[in-house]
Design a protein around this motif. Structure first.
Motif, PDB file in Angstrom:
ATOM      1  N   SER A  33     -15.571  19.318 -43.205  1.00 25.00           N
ATOM      2  CA  SER A  33     -14.880  19.922 -44.348  1.00 25.00           C
ATOM      3  C   SER A  33     -14.921  18.993 -45.558  1.00 25.00           C
ATOM      4  O   SER A  33     -15.127  19.438 -46.691  1.00 25.00           O
ATOM      5  N   ILE A  34     -14.732  17.710 -45.317  1.00 22.57           N
ATOM      6  CA  ILE A  34     -14.713  16.742 -46.407  1.00 22.57           C
ATOM      7  C   ILE A  34     -16.092  16.611 -47.040  1.00 22.57           C
ATOM      8  O   ILE A  34     -16.214  16.490 -48.267  1.00 22.57           O
ATOM      9  N   ILE A  35     -17.145  16.654 -46.241  1.00 20.13           N
ATOM     10  CA  ILE A  35     -18.509  16.571 -46.760  1.00 20.13           C
ATOM     11  C   ILE A  35     -18.810  17.768 -47.656  1.00 20.13           C
ATOM     12  O   ILE A  35     -19.409  17.631 -48.730  1.00 20.13           O
ATOM     13  N   ILE A  36     -18.395  18.954 -47.226  1.00 21.43           N
ATOM     14  CA  ILE A  36     -18.598  20.149 -48.049  1.00 21.43           C
ATOM     15  C   ILE A  36     -17.785  20.052 -49.340  1.00 21.43           C
ATOM     16  O   ILE A  36     -18.262  20.413 -50.416  1.00 21.43           O
ATOM     17  N   CYS A  37     -16.556  19.552 -49.232  1.00 27.18           N
ATOM     18  CA  CYS A  37     -15.727  19.366 -50.427  1.00 27.18           C
ATOM     19  C   CYS A  37     -16.382  18.375 -51.390  1.00 27.18           C
ATOM     20  O   CYS A  37     -16.276  18.536 -52.617  1.00 27.18           O
ATOM     21  N   ALA A  38     -17.053  17.356 -50.848  1.00 23.70           N
ATOM     22  CA  ALA A  38     -17.743  16.378 -51.695  1.00 23.70           C
ATOM     23  C   ALA A  38     -18.848  17.052 -52.497  1.00 23.70           C
ATOM     24  O   ALA A  38     -19.039  16.755 -53.692  1.00 23.70           O
ATOM     25  N   PHE A  39     -19.568  17.972 -51.853  1.00 25.45           N
ATOM     26  CA  PHE A  39     -20.625  18.700 -52.569  1.00 25.45           C
ATOM     27  C   PHE A  39     -20.039  19.567 -53.681  1.00 25.45           C
ATOM     28  O   PHE A  39     -20.526  19.566 -54.814  1.00 25.45           O
ATOM     29  N   ILE A  40     -18.981  20.324 -53.363  1.00 27.55           N
ATOM     30  CA  ILE A  40     -18.366  21.205 -54.353  1.00 27.55           C
ATOM     31  C   ILE A  40     -17.797  20.399 -55.517  1.00 27.55           C
ATOM     32  O   ILE A  40     -17.920  20.785 -56.684  1.00 27.55           O
ATOM     33  N   LEU A  41     -17.179  19.254 -55.211  1.00 28.17           N
ATOM     34  CA  LEU A  41     -16.652  18.384 -56.257  1.00 28.17           C
ATOM     35  C   LEU A  41     -17.756  17.897 -57.191  1.00 28.17           C
ATOM     36  O   LEU A  41     -17.593  17.860 -58.415  1.00 28.17           O
TER      37      LEU A  41
END
Length: 358
Positions: free
Chosen positions: A282-290
């Motif tokens: 989840s955090i990796i995906i959030c990093a991409f969106i950020l």
């Protein structure tokens, strides 16, 4: 057939507006709830985090700080990012403040002829970032209830932006105008202005900017609601399912990624609320969106660049690259520093392997 095709292309915006109005009526209940949710998100998270920085940025623009930074950082900014030292101001404020402060400052500096067109486009590709208050407060503490997550996301986000800046130093490399680095930034208010006038002007401009951001958040909250209720998001998921299957991304995550492509805050909120075992994913995906920022932020930036001769293309390429690099850096952090991972199962496996090897 050619006439019909031409007509559809010519009136695509008009058709989209008509469909949007019809959707507002058909899904009025869910749209109302989505609009309220967007307003709540804006009022409770975005305004407290960004508005003080907007005012501070406006106030700083009336001081010699840009020229001071330009003289001090010119020996670093030119060889590393191929931009003049004044470019350090949007870089610093873009990191400290968050979207879309970096883009606004770059466009203001271009209008003041401090930067050339190519220098502005290079700066735009990496200086418009998410701020530490949003990443640490809204995402880390607010969404994930963990400060460590916010720190990891902040570090990888900033590193990715700097890497993108180094890559885009070669954008229109032959168009560099070294003389522009000697241009002095002129304050928008003359010396006869008093502190009250400057403060009043700064607050008014900041209110306009924060209202603009709120409008985008509410609008895209409704758009996402329409996508969900009309099952368009399922259609988009089906179209991109081969890519999602390669990375073993489940439908819940796929919907969160699609929503994040539209609007960053709603997408992050949806992904953080997915109950899963592997929270690092989840955090990796959030990093991409950020890193990418979403279409909503792109349109906000476009509202600034449209008043200049700056092209939006390098910004879009830069933000997509930053999203990928941010996700990759976050993955490497959890891979090589397993003690930072919040996945209890992974930690147990690492400990078990280390014990068994003994």
């Amino acid at each position: 057939m050619k006439i019909l095709t031409f007509s559809i292309k010519k009136n695509l915006f008009n058709i989209a507006c008509i469909i949007f109005v019809i959707s507002l009526v058909l899904f009025s209940v869910s749209n109302l709830s989505a609009a309220k949710s967007g307003l709540y998100l804006w009022a409770n998270n975005i305004i407290p985090a960004l508005f003080p920085f907007f005012v501070a940025t406006e106030l700083l623009s009336h001081t010699p700080i840009i020229n001071v930074l330009g003289n001090f950082f010119n020996k670093f900014m030119r060889p590393i990012f191929n931009v003049p030292g004044q470019g350090s101001f949007p870089l610093i404020m873009g990191i400290l403040s968050g979207y879309p402060i970096g883009a606004k400052i770059v466009c203001d500096m271009r209008n003041s002829n401090v930067l050339t067109k190519s220098e502005s486009e290079r700066l735009l590709s990496f200086t418009n970032n998410s701020g530490p208050l949003f990443i640490l407060g809204t995402i880390g503490i607010g969404l994930f209830q963990d400060t460590t997550i916010g720190i990891v996301l902040l570090i990888t986000h900033i590193l990715a932006s700097l890497i993108v800046g180094i890559i885009f130093r070669f954008w229109k490399y032959k168009d560099t105008n070294i003389a522009s680095s000697k241009t002095t930034y002129k304050s928008p208010v003359n010396n006869s202005s008093n502190i009250g006038e400057i403060l009043s002007s700064s607050i008014k401009n900041s209110i306009f900017t924060i209202l603009n951001i709120g409008g985008f958040i509410v609008f895209f909250s409704v758009i996402i609601s329409i996508f969900n209720k009309s099952y368009l998001i399922n259609l988009v998921h089906t179209l991109f399912s081969p890519i999602f299957n390669i990375f073993n991304i489940t439908p819940d995550f796929a919907h969160g990624i699609i929503n994040g492509f539209l609007e960053i805050t709603n997408g992050l909120q949806q992904i953080s609320s997915i109950p899963i075992r592997n929270i690092s994913f989840s955090i990796i995906i959030c990093a991409f969106i950020l890193g990418f920022g979403g279409i909503s932020v792109i349109l906000q930036v476009y509202s600034f660049t449209s008043k200049t001769d700056i092209s939006i293309k390098p910004y879009i390429l830069g933000k997509f690259s930053q999203g990928i690099i941010s996700a990759l850096l976050t993955f490497l952090v959890f891979h090589f520093l397993p003690f930072l991972s919040l996945d209890l199962g992974n930690i147990i496996n690492v400990l078990w392997i280390s014990i068994s090897r003994r």
